[in-house]
Write a protein that holds these residues in place. Sequence first.
Motif, PDB file in Angstrom:
ATOM      1  N   ILE A 112      51.699  43.077  37.467  1.00  0.00           N
ATOM      2  CA  ILE A 112      50.978  42.205  38.404  1.00  0.00           C
ATOM      3  C   ILE A 112      50.676  42.945  39.702  1.00  0.00           C
ATOM      4  O   ILE A 112      49.559  42.901  40.219  1.00  0.00           O
ATOM      5  CB  ILE A 112      51.800  40.930  38.690  1.00  0.00           C
ATOM      6  N   ALA A 113      51.668  43.642  40.237  1.00  0.00           N
ATOM      7  CA  ALA A 113      51.499  44.353  41.506  1.00  0.00           C
ATOM      8  C   ALA A 113      50.405  45.411  41.403  1.00  0.00           C
ATOM      9  O   ALA A 113      49.567  45.553  42.307  1.00  0.00           O
ATOM     10  CB  ALA A 113      52.822  44.999  41.922  1.00  0.00           C
ATOM     11  N   VAL A 114      50.397  46.154  40.306  1.00  0.00           N
ATOM     12  CA  VAL A 114      49.400  47.211  40.130  1.00  0.00           C
ATOM     13  C   VAL A 114      48.010  46.623  39.941  1.00  0.00           C
ATOM     14  O   VAL A 114      47.032  47.084  40.543  1.00  0.00           O
ATOM     15  CB  VAL A 114      49.779  48.123  38.949  1.00  0.00           C
ATOM     16  N   SER A 115      47.900  45.592  39.111  1.00  0.00           N
ATOM     17  CA  SER A 115      46.587  44.976  38.885  1.00  0.00           C
ATOM     18  C   SER A 115      46.033  44.384  40.172  1.00  0.00           C
ATOM     19  O   SER A 115      44.840  44.516  40.475  1.00  0.00           O
ATOM     20  CB  SER A 115      46.675  43.908  37.798  1.00  0.00           C
ATOM     21  N   ASN A 116      46.879  43.747  40.949  1.00  0.00           N
ATOM     22  CA  ASN A 116      46.422  43.161  42.219  1.00  0.00           C
ATOM     23  C   ASN A 116      46.027  44.223  43.242  1.00  0.00           C
ATOM     24  O   ASN A 116      45.282  43.930  44.184  1.00  0.00           O
ATOM     25  CB  ASN A 116      47.498  42.240  42.804  1.00  0.00           C
ATOM     26  N   ALA A 117      46.509  45.452  43.052  1.00  0.00           N
ATOM     27  CA  ALA A 117      46.138  46.552  43.946  1.00  0.00           C
ATOM     28  C   ALA A 117      44.867  47.254  43.490  1.00  0.00           C
ATOM     29  O   ALA A 117      44.402  48.184  44.146  1.00  0.00           O
ATOM     30  CB  ALA A 117      47.283  47.557  44.032  1.00  0.00           C
ATOM     31  N   GLY A 118      44.310  46.821  42.371  1.00  0.00           N
ATOM     32  CA  GLY A 118      43.068  47.406  41.891  1.00  0.00           C
ATOM     33  C   GLY A 118      43.214  48.385  40.750  1.00  0.00           C
ATOM     34  O   GLY A 118      42.222  48.934  40.263  1.00  0.00           O
ATOM     35  N   GLY A 119      44.461  48.642  40.316  1.00  0.00           N
ATOM     36  CA  GLY A 119      44.684  49.475  39.142  1.00  0.00           C
ATOM     37  C   GLY A 119      44.788  48.597  37.907  1.00  0.00           C
ATOM     38  O   GLY A 119      44.534  47.390  37.956  1.00  0.00           O
ATOM     39  N   ILE A 122      51.934  37.255  33.904  1.00  0.00           N
ATOM     40  CA  ILE A 122      50.869  38.128  34.399  1.00  0.00           C
ATOM     41  C   ILE A 122      49.608  37.321  34.684  1.00  0.00           C
ATOM     42  O   ILE A 122      48.985  37.460  35.747  1.00  0.00           O
ATOM     43  CB  ILE A 122      50.568  39.248  33.375  1.00  0.00           C
ATOM     44  N   LYS A 123      49.236  36.457  33.748  1.00  0.00           N
ATOM     45  CA  LYS A 123      48.011  35.669  33.922  1.00  0.00           C
ATOM     46  C   LYS A 123      48.127  34.703  35.099  1.00  0.00           C
ATOM     47  O   LYS A 123      47.132  34.386  35.756  1.00  0.00           O
ATOM     48  CB  LYS A 123      47.699  34.909  32.625  1.00  0.00           C
ATOM     49  N   ALA A 124      49.354  34.260  35.381  1.00  0.00           N
ATOM     50  CA  ALA A 124      49.567  33.382  36.539  1.00  0.00           C
ATOM     51  C   ALA A 124      49.586  34.173  37.844  1.00  0.00           C
ATOM     52  O   ALA A 124      49.270  33.636  38.908  1.00  0.00           O
ATOM     53  CB  ALA A 124      50.876  32.612  36.379  1.00  0.00           C
ATOM     54  N   GLY A 125      49.946  35.460  37.753  1.00  0.00           N
ATOM     55  CA  GLY A 125      50.124  36.266  38.957  1.00  0.00           C
ATOM     56  C   GLY A 125      48.914  37.077  39.373  1.00  0.00           C
ATOM     57  O   GLY A 125      48.868  37.592  40.490  1.00  0.00           O
ATOM     58  N   THR A 126      47.935  37.209  38.481  1.00  0.00           N
ATOM     59  CA  THR A 126      46.734  37.973  38.825  1.00  0.00           C
ATOM     60  C   THR A 126      45.555  37.492  37.993  1.00  0.00           C
ATOM     61  O   THR A 126      45.729  37.053  36.846  1.00  0.00           O
ATOM     62  CB  THR A 126      46.952  39.485  38.596  1.00  0.00           C
TER      63      THR A 126
END
Length: 347
Positions: free
Chosen positions: A31-38, A59-63
């Motif tokens: 989640i952290a990486v996807s939200n950072a654009g990776g 994951i789907k709830a977090g990003t």
Amino acid sequence: MINLEGKRLLGCEHPIIQAPMAGAQGSDMAIAVSNAGGLGSLPCAMLSVEDMVSEIKLIKAGTDKPYNLNFFCHQPIEYNEAEHQVWQSKLMPYFAEFGATPKSLPNSANRTPFNHAIADAIEPLSPPVVSFHFGLPDPELVQRVKSWGSKVLSSATTLEEALWLESQGVDAIIAQGVEAGGHRGMFLSDDITTQVGLFSLVSQLIQVLKVPVIGAGGIAHHKEIQALLALGAAAVQIGTTYLLCDESRISSSHREALQSEAAQHTALTNVFTGRPARSVVNRVMEELAYMSPSAPAFPHASIEMTQLKALDSLQGGTNFASLWCGQNATGCQAISAHTLTKRLANG
């Protein structure tokens, strides 16, 4: 950092995939990486179907950004009692140090290859990207995943493996250089002398492949990412560099090893699981020979080694622990995976 080919392929802002690291991370890192654009990744090889679905839902709830689900696709090999008698005999002196004896636990090696039951469970969740290690599952399963609209990636460690994967219809190939930590994705040979350095491998692949190439192995800084993109890679995959992040679930002793001189000495070994994987060198690797002919087939070698690891950890030891680490731990930082991704992308 924006790479248009990588953006078209992965659907994310930066051409950076956080490598899936089974046992070392969960949905929070993805989640952290996807939200950072990776592209955040969830390693699924050691999860039950129920836990897998639960993590994907988190994951789907977090990003609302793309993410990757990673699976092993090795051919399961039956537990071999004769192999384990030889292996246990080899390990008996170590057990004796703890006043213990090895136990035969045939069903305890929990690495399930991708199958239709897993596909049934994740199909309703429509994962954007699905990646595989150790080749590919049956063609029917590959086509099933592609029918969901998911991008399919898989790891190659040689040109021969990459050409085979391309012939099977993958959307991109992860070029896993020999520098990479954890398990080698090799599947057409078990000869570790065939393994190639990252820049040599990427250079070979981009000259002949029609599908995008993703570089992986020993990448720790922004400049290395730039170099690989300049060479022709569409994106990079980074694992070890994330291991000190807040979301990492590795042990305190593993963290200490990554921050010490020990991390400068890694090697490929089969003693922990039965397949070649890169770890920080420790006592059992040195004394058994890094690639032991006595190690049972993957993943069954882990049965006895997990017992020794548990006994040793009670005394604070790491003599029997798989301290997965690539050849370049210099980028590891005790910060959030979100912040690290931004630093990797922007320099």
